[in-house]
Design a protein around this motif. Sequence first.
Motif, mmCIF file in Angstrom:
data_model
loop_
_atom_site.group_PDB
_atom_site.id
_atom_site.type_symbol
_atom_site.label_atom_id
_atom_site.label_comp_id
_atom_site.label_asym_id
_atom_site.label_seq_id
_atom_site.Cartn_x
_atom_site.Cartn_y
_atom_site.Cartn_z
ATOM 1 N N SER B 363 61.765 -14.002 3.359
ATOM 2 C CA SER B 363 61.045 -14.670 2.280
ATOM 3 C C SER B 363 59.627 -15.076 2.667
ATOM 4 O O SER B 363 58.795 -15.311 1.811
ATOM 5 N N HIS B 364 59.356 -15.106 3.979
ATOM 6 C CA HIS B 364 58.063 -15.661 4.360
ATOM 7 C C HIS B 364 57.701 -15.238 5.784
ATOM 8 O O HIS B 364 58.588 -15.172 6.636
ATOM 9 N N ILE B 365 56.447 -14.903 6.010
ATOM 10 C CA ILE B 365 55.991 -14.686 7.387
ATOM 11 C C ILE B 365 55.137 -15.891 7.771
ATOM 12 O O ILE B 365 54.087 -16.118 7.173
ATOM 13 N N ASP B 366 55.607 -16.643 8.724
ATOM 14 C CA ASP B 366 54.906 -17.857 9.127
ATOM 15 C C ASP B 366 53.613 -17.479 9.863
ATOM 16 O O ASP B 366 52.533 -17.942 9.526
ATOM 17 N N PHE B 367 53.759 -16.616 10.861
ATOM 18 C CA PHE B 367 52.571 -16.097 11.540
ATOM 19 C C PHE B 367 52.906 -14.813 12.300
ATOM 20 O O PHE B 367 54.072 -14.512 12.555
ATOM 21 N N VAL B 368 51.855 -14.064 12.593
ATOM 22 C CA VAL B 368 51.976 -12.907 13.468
ATOM 23 C C VAL B 368 51.226 -13.283 14.735
ATOM 24 O O VAL B 368 50.175 -13.925 14.679
ATOM 25 N N LEU B 369 51.785 -12.904 15.869
ATOM 26 C CA LEU B 369 51.200 -13.328 17.132
ATOM 27 C C LEU B 369 50.315 -12.223 17.700
ATOM 28 O O LEU B 369 50.714 -11.069 17.725
ATOM 29 N N ASN B 370 49.132 -12.605 18.148
ATOM 30 C CA ASN B 370 48.355 -11.670 18.962
ATOM 31 C C ASN B 370 48.910 -11.835 20.370
ATOM 32 O O ASN B 370 48.658 -12.841 21.025
ATOM 33 N N ILE B 371 49.709 -10.866 20.830
ATOM 34 C CA ILE B 371 50.435 -11.125 22.078
ATOM 35 C C ILE B 371 49.566 -10.988 23.312
ATOM 36 O O ILE B 371 50.015 -11.243 24.420
ATOM 37 N N ASN B 372 48.334 -10.615 23.129
ATOM 38 C CA ASN B 372 47.437 -10.607 24.290
ATOM 39 C C ASN B 372 46.808 -11.982 24.507
ATOM 40 O O ASN B 372 46.508 -12.364 25.621
ATOM 41 N N THR B 373 46.638 -12.723 23.400
ATOM 42 C CA THR B 373 45.962 -14.021 23.504
ATOM 43 C C THR B 373 46.880 -15.175 23.089
ATOM 44 O O THR B 373 46.533 -16.329 23.261
ATOM 45 N N LEU B 374 48.046 -14.836 22.527
ATOM 46 C CA LEU B 374 49.007 -15.794 21.970
ATOM 47 C C LEU B 374 48.440 -16.579 20.788
ATOM 48 O O LEU B 374 48.954 -17.616 20.402
ATOM 49 N N GLU B 375 47.397 -16.042 20.198
ATOM 50 C CA GLU B 375 46.812 -16.674 19.015
ATOM 51 C C GLU B 375 47.699 -16.365 17.800
ATOM 52 O O GLU B 375 48.182 -15.254 17.643
ATOM 53 N N GLN B 376 47.921 -17.393 16.958
ATOM 54 C CA GLN B 376 48.755 -17.194 15.769
ATOM 55 C C GLN B 376 47.891 -16.795 14.582
ATOM 56 O O GLN B 376 46.926 -17.487 14.261
ATOM 57 N N ILE B 377 48.275 -15.681 13.953
ATOM 58 C CA ILE B 377 47.504 -15.218 12.809
ATOM 59 C C ILE B 377 48.316 -15.522 11.558
ATOM 60 O O ILE B 377 49.416 -14.991 11.374
ATOM 61 N N HIS B 378 47.785 -16.408 10.697
ATOM 62 C CA HIS B 378 48.524 -16.827 9.509
ATOM 63 C C HIS B 378 48.147 -15.975 8.301
ATOM 64 O O HIS B 378 47.249 -15.154 8.370
ATOM 65 N N GLU B 379 48.871 -16.190 7.231
ATOM 66 C CA GLU B 379 48.623 -15.526 5.955
ATOM 67 C C GLU B 379 48.680 -14.015 6.042
ATOM 68 O O GLU B 379 47.892 -13.302 5.427
ATOM 69 N N ARG B 380 49.624 -13.533 6.825
ATOM 70 C CA ARG B 380 49.858 -12.090 6.845
ATOM 71 C C ARG B 380 51.036 -11.797 5.923
ATOM 72 O O ARG B 380 51.947 -12.610 5.782
ATOM 73 N N THR B 381 51.030 -10.638 5.270
ATOM 74 C CA THR B 381 52.121 -10.308 4.352
ATOM 75 C C THR B 381 53.006 -9.186 4.880
ATOM 76 O O THR B 381 53.954 -8.783 4.225
ATOM 77 N N SER B 382 52.651 -8.652 6.041
ATOM 78 C CA SER B 382 53.548 -7.645 6.610
ATOM 79 C C SER B 382 53.445 -7.666 8.131
ATOM 80 O O SER B 382 52.576 -8.317 8.707
ATOM 81 N N LEU B 383 54.370 -6.950 8.749
ATOM 82 C CA LEU B 383 54.432 -6.894 10.202
ATOM 83 C C LEU B 383 54.558 -5.415 10.551
ATOM 84 O O LEU B 383 55.447 -4.731 10.051
ATOM 85 N N ALA B 384 53.654 -4.917 11.395
ATOM 86 C CA ALA B 384 53.678 -3.496 11.732
ATOM 87 C C ALA B 384 54.475 -3.266 13.012
ATOM 88 O O ALA B 384 54.838 -4.208 13.715
ATOM 89 N N MET B 385 54.731 -1.996 13.314
ATOM 90 C CA MET B 385 55.505 -1.662 14.503
ATOM 91 C C MET B 385 54.867 -2.276 15.740
ATOM 92 O O MET B 385 53.652 -2.274 15.894
ATOM 93 N N ASN B 386 55.708 -2.828 16.589
ATOM 94 C CA ASN B 386 55.324 -3.452 17.861
ATOM 95 C C ASN B 386 54.713 -4.847 17.706
ATOM 96 O O ASN B 386 54.324 -5.457 18.690
ATOM 97 N N GLU B 387 54.640 -5.343 16.461
ATOM 98 C CA GLU B 387 54.114 -6.698 16.291
ATOM 99 C C GLU B 387 55.237 -7.733 16.407
ATOM 100 O O GLU B 387 56.391 -7.450 16.078
ATOM 101 N N ILE B 388 54.833 -8.920 16.887
ATOM 102 C CA ILE B 388 55.783 -10.020 17.036
ATOM 103 C C ILE B 388 55.342 -11.152 16.130
ATOM 104 O O ILE B 388 54.144 -11.459 16.044
#
Lengths: 301, 430
Positions: B363-388
């Motif tokens: 129902s909701h994506i809280d955040f997508v993580l930039n796993i190189n910097t651990l920065e949280q990216i908000h307001e994303r509506t999808s998650l691509a392959m290999n994303e956390i």
Amino acid sequence: MKDYNFTHLQELESEAIYILREVAAQFERPALLFSGGKDSIVLVHLSRKAFHPASIPFPLVHIDTGHNFEEAITFRDELVKKFNARLVVGSVQESIDTGRVVEEKGINASRNVLQTVTLLDTIEKFKFDAAIGGGRRDEEKARAKERFFSHRDEFGQWDPKNQRPELWNIFNGKKRMGEHFRVFPISNWTEMDVWQYILQENIELPSLYFTHEREVFFRDGIWLAKAPFMAMKPTEKAEKLHVRCRTVGDISCTGLVLSTADNLADIIQEIAATRVTERGGRYDDKRSDAAMEDRKKEGYF
Amino acid sequence: MTATSDTKFSSKGYLGMQLLRFTTAGSVDDGKSTLIGRLLYDSKSIFEDQLDAVKLASVQKGSEHLNLALFTDGLRAEREQGITIDVAYRYFATPNRKFIIADTPGHIQYTRNMVTGASTANAAIILIDARNGVIEQTYRHAYIAYLLGIPHIVVCINKMDLLEYRQDVFEKIKADFNAFVAKVLPGEDLRFIPISALKGDNVVKPSLNMDWYKDTTLLETLETIPIDKDHDMVNQRFPVQYVIRPESDKYHDYRGYAGRIAGGIFHPGDEVMVLPAGMKSRIRMIDTFNGPVDEAFPPMSVTLLLEDDIDISRGDLIAGTASLPKSASEFDCMICWMNQRPLRINGKYALKHNTRDVRCLISHIDFVLNINTLEQIHERTSLAMNEIGRIHVRTTKPLFFDPYTTNRQTGSLILIDEATNETVAAGMIL
């Protein structure tokens, strides 16, 4: 605090039992591919453990090339009787007679490759949706990336580049009509683990695995058994020697090793000291560097 | 025949060994394949025919040394391209332990493979090229080890031979790594070893070139890491896998629940609750092929029999009443997306949690993580392959779970795309 150590054999056994129970729970018509070799005998033992005190909830399927060691067939029939199991036999001879496959010719002719067609026909005929096999990842490099639950399309093909990821102990056996799975409960076992387990559990094996006298001949670094259907080159001479099998398959491709080991403890010592892999004695793998990968893609065991 | 002194295994010693599963993360250039080749080669786990094949291939490729990396290349495409594209499992044993290596590629486009390899590992080896020090990739590997809850982490600082085996190089990298992990790996079992996989320093044999390093070699470390506490031994959890009802006169009334202990120690007489029914009962017997046992602990496969006749089927959970799991049909989890088709918000998926199958809606994506910097990216509506990322899940039926950090079995799940039947995500419940 008390010690809750688990030995590696206990852990491997527990993992295999878990997989076998998953197969029984997730599939409608599973079957266990029984070659008469030690790995499939271990699978039968593990299946008895997994469903005790009920009997094994799936049949044993033997793909019979017709080129068998007699001892292996006798052993198979006794085992089926003793454990009250069901047996289904798929015959390569029948596939040849009905024209589904054409027998190979020449000096290195083997029915090993032909088995694939008979296997897939048998799976289709009995509508098996999961075929449990004794394949291990340590056997051969193409097997190192095989999954526990290995998906096959409706042509029985394996697509090594598009395998489902397998995480934790969660196995995805979902499939479409006509597709099936190959399942390998002892993926994580090595040859040594299998032998140690056979010793620990006191599992009965065909006499072929222990030293016996047999007429053999030497070809490309491997001892092969003399048999009526084995063509020999004029330069090859049969001798009677003390040998035993390290794997048991179709006679035409099963290499024998010179050995005087007549009990499990001696075999284990022999393997510990051996510096050649088990499949080093498999004639079918010597055809090319990627022989196994190619056969597996087509639907081989 | 009796055992000779050069025989590697005594029958008895080998029967009592423990099993350690570890994962290796690193890119081609870190010398990961060389390190694994070195472990296999120096521990004498390479057979003559494999050695011959690799010697021949090394010469053909014009390699000056025996190319240890060739021992670990599996599929044909990998041999041709010289890269590792999947998880490959390797096996070796010493007289002390048996090892399963989940060998995974280290590049960002193979995050999903690293996650897969890490899911079953007791330990992770993180490789750092001493010339490059701590880089983006190191952060990524450390984070994945943390996210997947790997209890033991061994950082190998490789190629020390190219930097004159200098202690200051080692100490600098160690300090840099520690500064980063203070954020993500608090309290982890963390060790550092300076090595040269190519030359063999501190892999199997102690280095003669680094007398300033007094600790154990990599192999000794792997042989001695304590792993018996890696499971949750407190909270009793038993996901029911299969119901055993023998069709025989002798066992006419036998009704056994087969499964693998996922947490805690079970004894006959223990009070348990069956979920989702919510009914209480006691354990009458813990059965096995070799007869009943007095206790069962993770990861044993056993069959439980209860005192009361309760309707129980696959997917149910038998839990100790002393500490019950969470029960919810809405929860948050971290996921790694593993499929070409991206995650769709409001998308429906099949969900597997232990032995339980349900359907769910993201129902909701809280955040997508930039796993190189651990920065949280908000307001994303999808998650691509290999994303956390962190998502909110709603299920058709409640799940009975523990946070992943408490129990890696009862806290994990996978998502399946119902159109393709492919496993599309790995989830760790928060």
